[in-house]
Design a protein around this motif. Structure first.
Motif, PDB file in Angstrom:
ATOM      1  N   THR A  12     -21.729   8.875 -28.716  1.00 56.22           N
ATOM      2  CA  THR A  12     -22.254   7.785 -29.535  1.00 56.22           C
ATOM      3  C   THR A  12     -21.344   7.499 -30.724  1.00 56.22           C
ATOM      4  O   THR A  12     -21.066   6.335 -31.038  1.00 56.22           O
ATOM      5  N   ARG A  13     -20.876   8.539 -31.388  1.00 52.63           N
ATOM      6  CA  ARG A  13     -19.966   8.375 -32.534  1.00 52.63           C
ATOM      7  C   ARG A  13     -18.687   7.662 -32.093  1.00 52.63           C
ATOM      8  O   ARG A  13     -18.213   6.752 -32.755  1.00 52.63           O
ATOM      9  N   ARG A  14     -18.145   8.069 -30.954  1.00 47.77           N
ATOM     10  CA  ARG A  14     -16.923   7.439 -30.425  1.00 47.77           C
ATOM     11  C   ARG A  14     -17.171   5.957 -30.178  1.00 47.77           C
ATOM     12  O   ARG A  14     -16.378   5.102 -30.584  1.00 47.77           O
ATOM     13  N   GLN A  15     -18.283   5.644 -29.544  1.00 49.76           N
ATOM     14  CA  GLN A  15     -18.600   4.246 -29.234  1.00 49.76           C
ATOM     15  C   GLN A  15     -18.857   3.434 -30.500  1.00 49.76           C
ATOM     16  O   GLN A  15     -18.419   2.281 -30.599  1.00 49.76           O
ATOM     17  N   ASN A  16     -19.567   4.004 -31.468  1.00 43.89           N
ATOM     18  CA  ASN A  16     -19.843   3.302 -32.723  1.00 43.89           C
ATOM     19  C   ASN A  16     -18.566   2.979 -33.496  1.00 43.89           C
ATOM     20  O   ASN A  16     -18.514   1.979 -34.212  1.00 43.89           O
ATOM     21  N   LEU A  17     -17.562   3.826 -33.346  1.00 45.16           N
ATOM     22  CA  LEU A  17     -16.282   3.599 -34.017  1.00 45.16           C
ATOM     23  C   LEU A  17     -15.348   2.722 -33.184  1.00 45.16           C
ATOM     24  O   LEU A  17     -14.220   2.465 -33.596  1.00 45.16           O
ATOM     25  N   ALA A  18     -15.824   2.265 -32.029  1.00 42.26           N
ATOM     26  CA  ALA A  18     -15.033   1.444 -31.109  1.00 42.26           C
ATOM     27  C   ALA A  18     -13.743   2.148 -30.707  1.00 42.26           C
ATOM     28  O   ALA A  18     -12.675   1.541 -30.644  1.00 42.26           O
ATOM     29  N   VAL A  19     -13.868   3.448 -30.445  1.00 45.79           N
ATOM     30  CA  VAL A  19     -12.730   4.255 -30.007  1.00 45.79           C
ATOM     31  C   VAL A  19     -12.891   4.476 -28.504  1.00 45.79           C
ATOM     32  O   VAL A  19     -13.944   4.911 -28.049  1.00 45.79           O
ATOM     33  N   THR A  20     -11.853   4.153 -27.748  1.00 44.82           N
ATOM     34  CA  THR A  20     -11.901   4.371 -26.311  1.00 44.82           C
ATOM     35  C   THR A  20     -11.688   5.850 -26.012  1.00 44.82           C
ATOM     36  O   THR A  20     -11.209   6.612 -26.863  1.00 44.82           O
ATOM     37  N   GLN A  21     -12.012   6.235 -24.803  1.00 47.13           N
ATOM     38  CA  GLN A  21     -11.760   7.614 -24.399  1.00 47.13           C
ATOM     39  C   GLN A  21     -10.263   7.928 -24.465  1.00 47.13           C
ATOM     40  O   GLN A  21      -9.881   9.017 -24.871  1.00 47.13           O
ATOM     41  N   GLU A  22      -9.456   6.965 -24.088  1.00 53.64           N
ATOM     42  CA  GLU A  22      -8.004   7.149 -24.128  1.00 53.64           C
ATOM     43  C   GLU A  22      -7.531   7.374 -25.563  1.00 53.64           C
ATOM     44  O   GLU A  22      -6.702   8.250 -25.822  1.00 53.64           O
ATOM     45  N   MET A  23      -8.053   6.593 -26.492  1.00 49.43           N
ATOM     46  CA  MET A  23      -7.675   6.738 -27.901  1.00 49.43           C
ATOM     47  C   MET A  23      -8.118   8.095 -28.438  1.00 49.43           C
ATOM     48  O   MET A  23      -7.352   8.770 -29.126  1.00 49.43           O
ATOM     49  N   LEU A  24      -9.350   8.509 -28.121  1.00 48.28           N
ATOM     50  CA  LEU A  24      -9.851   9.786 -28.597  1.00 48.28           C
ATOM     51  C   LEU A  24      -9.039  10.935 -28.014  1.00 48.28           C
ATOM     52  O   LEU A  24      -8.759  11.921 -28.706  1.00 48.28           O
ATOM     53  N   ARG A  33      -8.921  13.701 -18.901  1.00 48.09           N
ATOM     54  CA  ARG A  33      -9.802  14.177 -17.830  1.00 48.09           C
ATOM     55  C   ARG A  33     -10.882  15.100 -18.401  1.00 48.09           C
ATOM     56  O   ARG A  33     -12.056  14.997 -18.035  1.00 48.09           O
ATOM     57  N   THR A  34     -10.490  15.982 -19.306  1.00 48.03           N
ATOM     58  CA  THR A  34     -11.447  16.891 -19.949  1.00 48.03           C
ATOM     59  C   THR A  34     -12.497  16.104 -20.713  1.00 48.03           C
ATOM     60  O   THR A  34     -13.692  16.389 -20.622  1.00 48.03           O
ATOM     61  N   LEU A  35     -12.061  15.101 -21.462  1.00 51.44           N
ATOM     62  CA  LEU A  35     -12.975  14.269 -22.237  1.00 51.44           C
ATOM     63  C   LEU A  35     -13.951  13.525 -21.330  1.00 51.44           C
ATOM     64  O   LEU A  35     -15.154  13.492 -21.591  1.00 51.44           O
ATOM     65  N   LYS A  36     -13.443  12.948 -20.256  1.00 54.97           N
ATOM     66  CA  LYS A  36     -14.311  12.214 -19.329  1.00 54.97           C
ATOM     67  C   LYS A  36     -15.339  13.137 -18.690  1.00 54.97           C
ATOM     68  O   LYS A  36     -16.504  12.777 -18.553  1.00 54.97           O
ATOM     69  N   GLN A  37     -14.921  14.334 -18.312  1.00 56.29           N
ATOM     70  CA  GLN A  37     -15.855  15.298 -17.727  1.00 56.29           C
ATOM     71  C   GLN A  37     -16.923  15.691 -18.744  1.00 56.29           C
ATOM     72  O   GLN A  37     -18.099  15.780 -18.421  1.00 56.29           O
ATOM     73  N   PHE A  38     -16.487  15.929 -19.966  1.00 56.38           N
ATOM     74  CA  PHE A  38     -17.407  16.303 -21.037  1.00 56.38           C
ATOM     75  C   PHE A  38     -18.459  15.225 -21.262  1.00 56.38           C
ATOM     76  O   PHE A  38     -19.648  15.503 -21.294  1.00 56.38           O
ATOM     77  N   GLU A  39     -18.020  13.985 -21.392  1.00 55.25           N
ATOM     78  CA  GLU A  39     -18.954  12.896 -21.670  1.00 55.25           C
ATOM     79  C   GLU A  39     -19.884  12.604 -20.490  1.00 55.25           C
ATOM     80  O   GLU A  39     -20.970  12.066 -20.684  1.00 55.25           O
ATOM     81  N   SER A  40     -19.467  12.960 -19.289  1.00 53.26           N
ATOM     82  CA  SER A  40     -20.328  12.735 -18.128  1.00 53.26           C
ATOM     83  C   SER A  40     -21.261  13.922 -17.874  1.00 53.26           C
ATOM     84  O   SER A  40     -22.031  13.913 -16.913  1.00 53.26           O
TER      85      SER A  40
END
Length: 72
Positions: A12-24, A33-40
């Protein structure tokens, strides 16, 4: 905080800041890949990974460690 709640808070924090997964991924040094797995809800991120994500998003993460009683 329950693990699922932590996942949602970071996402939610990432989305509220308009930060993409790639940017984060780039900002935190955590693999995309780790980030995507974590968020899913898959994967098992380390405390270090969670701290990196929190730092990149300007979040202060507090971890409670349960004391274990080990019989000698």
């Amino acid at each position: 905080m329950h693990f699922q709640s932590l996942i949602e808070a970071i996402k939610t924090r990432r989305q509220n800041l308009a930060v993409t997964q790639e940017m984060l991924s780039e900002l935190s040094g955590v693999g995309l890949r780790t980030l995507k797995q974590f968020e899913s809800g898959k994967g098992n991120p380390t405390l270090e990974t969670l701290q990196k994500l929190g730092n990149a998003l300007g979040m202060e993460l507090m971890f409670a460690v349960k004391e274990l009683n080990v019989n000698e």
